[in-house]
Design an enzyme around this catalytic site. Structure first.
Site, short mmCIF file in Angstrom:
data_model
loop_
_atom_site.label_atom_id
_atom_site.label_comp_id
_atom_site.label_asym_id
_atom_site.label_seq_id
_atom_site.Cartn_x
_atom_site.Cartn_y
_atom_site.Cartn_z
NE ARG A 1 -2.08 -4.35 -0.08
CZ ARG A 1 -1.74 -4.61 1.18
NH1 ARG A 1 -0.56 -4.24 1.64
NH2 ARG A 1 -2.56 -5.26 1.98
CG ASP B 1 -5.97 6.54 -8.04
OD1 ASP B 1 -5.50 5.85 -8.97
OD2 ASP B 1 -6.87 7.38 -8.21
CG ASP C 1 -4.29 -5.31 10.53
OD1 ASP C 1 -4.24 -5.13 11.76
OD2 ASP C 1 -3.27 -5.40 9.82
CG ASN D 1 -3.43 -1.42 8.67
OD1 ASN D 1 -2.30 -1.34 8.19
ND2 ASN D 1 -3.89 -2.51 9.25
CD GLU E 1 -3.18 -8.69 4.51
OE1 GLU E 1 -2.89 -8.82 3.31
OE2 GLU E 1 -2.34 -8.55 5.40
#
Length: 374
Positions: A77, A132, A242, A247, A262
């Site tokens: 990311r 992972d 979020d 998600n 985030e």
């Protein structure tokens, strides 16, 4: 020949223009230095159902240390490059890493195992981290899960398991004690809700008004929120940010990984509850607009509240405020997404500024007090 939209089509949304092969070469060099052995990186790809903000790269890697072969499947990311017309003003990857580490240490919330954090921007041009890869499935945003897919095809009982699992994850995150002390990076002076609100105003200015795009509906939303500010917002907890099933990775209908931190923040519990309720209504209203059934039995407002109160022991308060707050925040997201699409030639400039907001009808109705809940 028909003019009806293809509801199963995935709309093109440019998130990054980074070359995957070039990333792979740099990644192999970096990983070799990290593990102290020559590493081979393979199977690089961008997830087909990735989000609209950070850059996500999937990859496999192998290396040997003292004759012992190690391998794994991983997720990288990183912040989007400046030229990608990013959604958010700042992408603090070290902060995300710290929050995920803190959640893993303080709770049984399933977050992917974190491997490495790299703050040296010379590798990819921005900090990044590697975790992972967890096998699982998530409801898709593009195309929306309210039209087709595994969640749409599930029974009402199975969808309830997915919804309750998401609310359970939220309740577990909120149950982490001493959140301001555990996550000092998220703390600050004064009210957490006021800090959060001021940050949204700053983001709105950066994303839109600094370039002359002042959207009347969003301005009206901010004014409504100021006029209806809760007298007692409640205690501050860690909010996922979020918070939604999209998600979460599910094994069948059981959560196995909570992703995308985030937007994590301190604040009242209802920040997350308002968000998860509104985001589903956003997609459900799209289905209604196209005369499709959608999933009216899924993540219903009253069901979310009842499940959360049962799991947490907390009485939900000020929910109208936080649902409208979620709708205003999502309006900024969608307006910025539309600007990005215009930038990359995927959309055109609207004549009416309020048309930057895909859910303008829903937000207007919420502000007017005329929104119809199922």
């Amino acid at each position: 020949m028909t003019d009806d939209p293809d509801l199963s089509a995935r709309h093109s949304l440019t998130v990054t223009e980074r070359d995957v092969d070039e990333l792979g070469e740099r990644l192999a060099t970096w990983l070799s230095a990290r593990v102290g052995a020559e590493a081979t990186v393979s199977e690089l790809s961008k997830p087909s159902a990735g989000g609209m903000s950070s850059t996500t790269i999937l990859f496999d890697a192998t290396w040997s240390v003292d004759g012992v072969r190690e391998s794994g499947s991983f997720v990288l990311r990183m912040a989007p490059e400046d030229g990608s017309f990013p959604i958010f003003q700042a992408y603090d990857l070290p902060l995300q890493y710290a929050v995920m580490s803190g959640v893993a240490a303080a709770s049984d919330v399933p977050v992917p195992a974190l491997r490495w954090l790299e703050t040296d921007e010379s590798v990819f041009g921005s900090p990044f981290f590697v975790m992972d890869r967890v096998d699982g499935r998530a409801p898709t945003d593009n195309p929306p899960y309210v039209f087709f897919g595994w969640l749409f095809d599930a029974t009402a009982t199975e969808r309830a398991l997915v919804a309750d699992g998401a609310v359970d994850m939220i309740a577990r995150i909120h149950a982490i004690d001493d959140a301001p002390q555990r996550f000092p990076e998220l703390d600050g002076e004064g009210s957490a809700l006021r800090r959060h609100f001021d940050a949204q105003r700053d983001w709105y200015r950066w994303a839109l008004t600094d370039d002359g795009i002042e959207i009347p509906l969003i301005e009206r939303g901010f004014a409504w929120l100021e006029a209806n500010w809760p007298t007692n917002p409640g205690a501050d907890v860690l909010n996922w940010g979020d918070a939604r099933p999209g998600n979460i990775l599910y094994d069948g209908f059981t959560p196995v990984a909570v992703l995308d931190w985030e937007m994590a923040a301190l604040g009242p519990r209802e920040l997350d509850l308002g968000w998860i309720i509104f985001i589903h209504r956003f997609f459900q209203d799209i289905a209604t607009r196209f005369d499709q059934p959608g999933l009216p039995d899924y993540l219903r407002r009253d069901d979310v509240v009842a499940t959360y109160e049962r799991l947490s022991g907390h009485t939900v308060a000020n929910l109208d405020f936080f649902i409208i707050y979620a709708a205003v925040r999502h309006a900024i997201v969608m307006a910025r997404v539309k600007r990005r699409m215009i930038h990359f030639g995927e959309d055109t400039v609207p004549d009416d500024l309020d048309d930057y907001v895909m859910h303008r009808a829903s937000l207007s109705a919420l502000l007017d007090g005329t929104y119809e809940w199922d």
